[in-house]
Write a protein that holds these residues in place. Structure first.
Motif, PDB file in Angstrom:
ATOM      1  N   PHE A   1      34.606  35.422  44.896  1.00 48.32           N
ATOM      2  CA  PHE A   1      35.811  35.642  45.683  1.00 48.32           C
ATOM      3  C   PHE A   1      35.482  35.578  47.170  1.00 48.32           C
ATOM      4  O   PHE A   1      34.740  36.408  47.685  1.00 48.32           O
ATOM      5  CB  PHE A   1      36.441  36.986  45.320  1.00 48.32           C
ATOM      6  CG  PHE A   1      36.715  37.117  43.841  1.00 48.32           C
ATOM      7  CD1 PHE A   1      37.689  36.343  43.233  1.00 48.32           C
ATOM      8  CD2 PHE A   1      35.948  37.961  43.055  1.00 48.32           C
ATOM      9  CE1 PHE A   1      37.924  36.432  41.878  1.00 48.32           C
ATOM     10  CE2 PHE A   1      36.175  38.065  41.695  1.00 48.32           C
ATOM     11  CZ  PHE A   1      37.165  37.289  41.100  1.00 48.32           C
TER      12      PHE A   1
ATOM     13  N   ALA B   1      35.693  38.585  50.091  1.00 51.30           N
ATOM     14  CA  ALA B   1      35.791  39.876  49.402  1.00 51.30           C
ATOM     15  C   ALA B   1      34.482  40.631  49.511  1.00 51.30           C
ATOM     16  O   ALA B   1      33.401  40.056  49.336  1.00 51.30           O
ATOM     17  CB  ALA B   1      36.161  39.681  47.938  1.00 51.30           C
TER      18      ALA B   1
ATOM     19  N   TYR C   1      36.082  43.945  45.161  1.00 51.24           N
ATOM     20  CA  TYR C   1      36.936  42.756  45.080  1.00 51.24           C
ATOM     21  C   TYR C   1      38.228  43.033  44.332  1.00 51.24           C
ATOM     22  O   TYR C   1      39.200  42.271  44.450  1.00 51.24           O
ATOM     23  CB  TYR C   1      36.183  41.596  44.419  1.00 51.24           C
ATOM     24  CG  TYR C   1      35.780  41.853  42.991  1.00 51.24           C
ATOM     25  CD1 TYR C   1      36.703  41.805  41.953  1.00 51.24           C
ATOM     26  CD2 TYR C   1      34.452  42.158  42.672  1.00 51.24           C
ATOM     27  CE1 TYR C   1      36.337  42.057  40.641  1.00 51.24           C
ATOM     28  CE2 TYR C   1      34.086  42.411  41.359  1.00 51.24           C
ATOM     29  CZ  TYR C   1      35.029  42.356  40.354  1.00 51.24           C
ATOM     30  OH  TYR C   1      34.672  42.618  39.054  1.00 51.24           O
TER      31      TYR C   1
ATOM     32  N   ASP D   1      40.700  41.030  46.571  1.00 53.73           N
ATOM     33  CA  ASP D   1      41.403  39.889  45.961  1.00 53.73           C
ATOM     34  C   ASP D   1      41.923  40.321  44.602  1.00 53.73           C
ATOM     35  O   ASP D   1      41.424  39.905  43.558  1.00 53.73           O
ATOM     36  CB  ASP D   1      40.465  38.683  45.827  1.00 53.73           C
ATOM     37  CG  ASP D   1      41.208  37.409  45.429  1.00 53.73           C
ATOM     38  OD1 ASP D   1      42.419  37.489  45.104  1.00 53.73           O
ATOM     39  OD2 ASP D   1      40.581  36.333  45.421  1.00 53.73           O
TER      40      ASP D   1
ATOM     41  N   GLY E   1      43.476  37.330  42.484  1.00 54.99           N
ATOM     42  CA  GLY E   1      42.461  36.393  41.999  1.00 54.99           C
ATOM     43  C   GLY E   1      41.551  36.998  40.961  1.00 54.99           C
ATOM     44  O   GLY E   1      41.250  36.360  39.940  1.00 54.99           O
ATOM     45  N   SER E   2      41.098  38.233  41.180  1.00 55.17           N
ATOM     46  CA  SER E   2      40.175  38.857  40.230  1.00 55.17           C
ATOM     47  C   SER E   2      40.890  39.224  38.932  1.00 55.17           C
ATOM     48  O   SER E   2      40.310  39.102  37.845  1.00 55.17           O
ATOM     49  CB  SER E   2      39.512  40.092  40.848  1.00 55.17           C
ATOM     50  OG  SER E   2      40.465  41.072  41.225  1.00 55.17           O
TER      51      SER E   2
END
Length: 268
Positions: free
Chosen positions: A235, A238, A242, A246, A249-250
């Motif tokens: 990421f 990040a 994270y 994010d 996204g994560s």
């Protein structure tokens, strides 16, 4: 509030949602309350099971604990929840516990996700600065949390999300004896790359922020290289957390990975 007894300690756990089970293992110092960024999306698709490691939240504090015992606590929680196996997801120290769980109990591990962590192959010792910090009174450590900087979450982390997380963390429950025992457990633990390769044959996902100051991103890349067939997601911007830096996204990376693992198992 459910509890399970595990080798002399009462471990607090919770479960929510339905679907294939996911066992969540939090990192050093944090209680399972800190899974809050993931839980809303996770519980829409899966049965999430989370628990407080010894020394945090509503679980007992015990001296002389080991990473192997933390993994055994996770197994006790899984069994108390009525599940034989689960997708296992750990972050930071919890990532090390998740890896040990997968190696010790591969038949209980549908997949394993290792976040912001490393494969520890050498025993270490508590450093002088750590001895000083973990000797402080809890009220002072809490005050330090409140003064944390949002910038520590990484250059891409939303400022409001970081500030909210700092507030949640400043109210989280832990004991100084418990978190000191966690640090000593981390220092005393070591495994081998050969064991990781031989035992982690289930689907493996490695997640890491590229601005992680606690566990450098190179450690995540090394972990991915050690485990054949593992998937790696990094990421950008990040830090160590994270999940906050994010979140979208994560969360998507994890849910996509688990969905693929479930499809490969035929939806068991």
């Amino acid at each position: 509030m459910p509890f399970v007894q595990s080798n002399g300690a009462r471990i607090h756990w919770e479960a929510q949602g339905s679907g294939t089970p996911v066992l969540l293992i939090m990192g050093h110092l944090y209680s399972s309350r800190m899974w809050y960024p993931l839980l809303p999306a996770l519980t829409r698709h899966h049965r999430a099971i989370w628990f407080d490691n010894r020394g945090t939240g509503d679980s007992d504090t015990t001296p002389g604990v080991t990473i192997e015992q933390f993994a055994a606590d996770a197994l006790a929680v899984l069994e108390a929840a009525g599940e034989r196996s689960a997708h296992v997801y750990g972050v930071s120290m919890g990532g090390g516990i998740a890896a040990e769980f997968a190696m010790a109990y591969p038949e209980r591990t549908r997949s394993v996700t290792l976040g912001c962590t490393m494969l520890k192959t050498e025993k270490t010792r508590m450093r002088g600065a750590q001895k000083l910090i973990y000797g402080l009174p809890r009220w002072l450590v809490r005050a330090m949390f409140k003064r944390a900087k949002p910038e520590a979450y990484g250059s891409a982390a939303p400022r409001e999300a970081a500030l909210h997380d700092i507030g949640v963390l400043s109210r989280d429950r832990f004991t100084m004896a418990g978190v000191r025992a966690q640090v000593l457990a981390i220092a005393a633990y070591a495994t081998t790359t050969e064991r990781a390769r031989d035992r982690m044959t289930m689907p493996v996902l490695v997640l890491h922020g590229d601005e992680d100051k606690a566990v450098p991103v190179e450690k995540g890349r090394e972990l991915h290289a050690i485990i054949p067939g593992s998937r790696y997601v990094e990421f950008k911007g990040a830090g160590h957390n994270y999940l906050v830096a994010d979140n979208a996204g994560s969360t998507a990376a994890f849910l996509d990975f688990v969905a693929a693992a479930d499809r490969a198992r035929g939806g068991e």
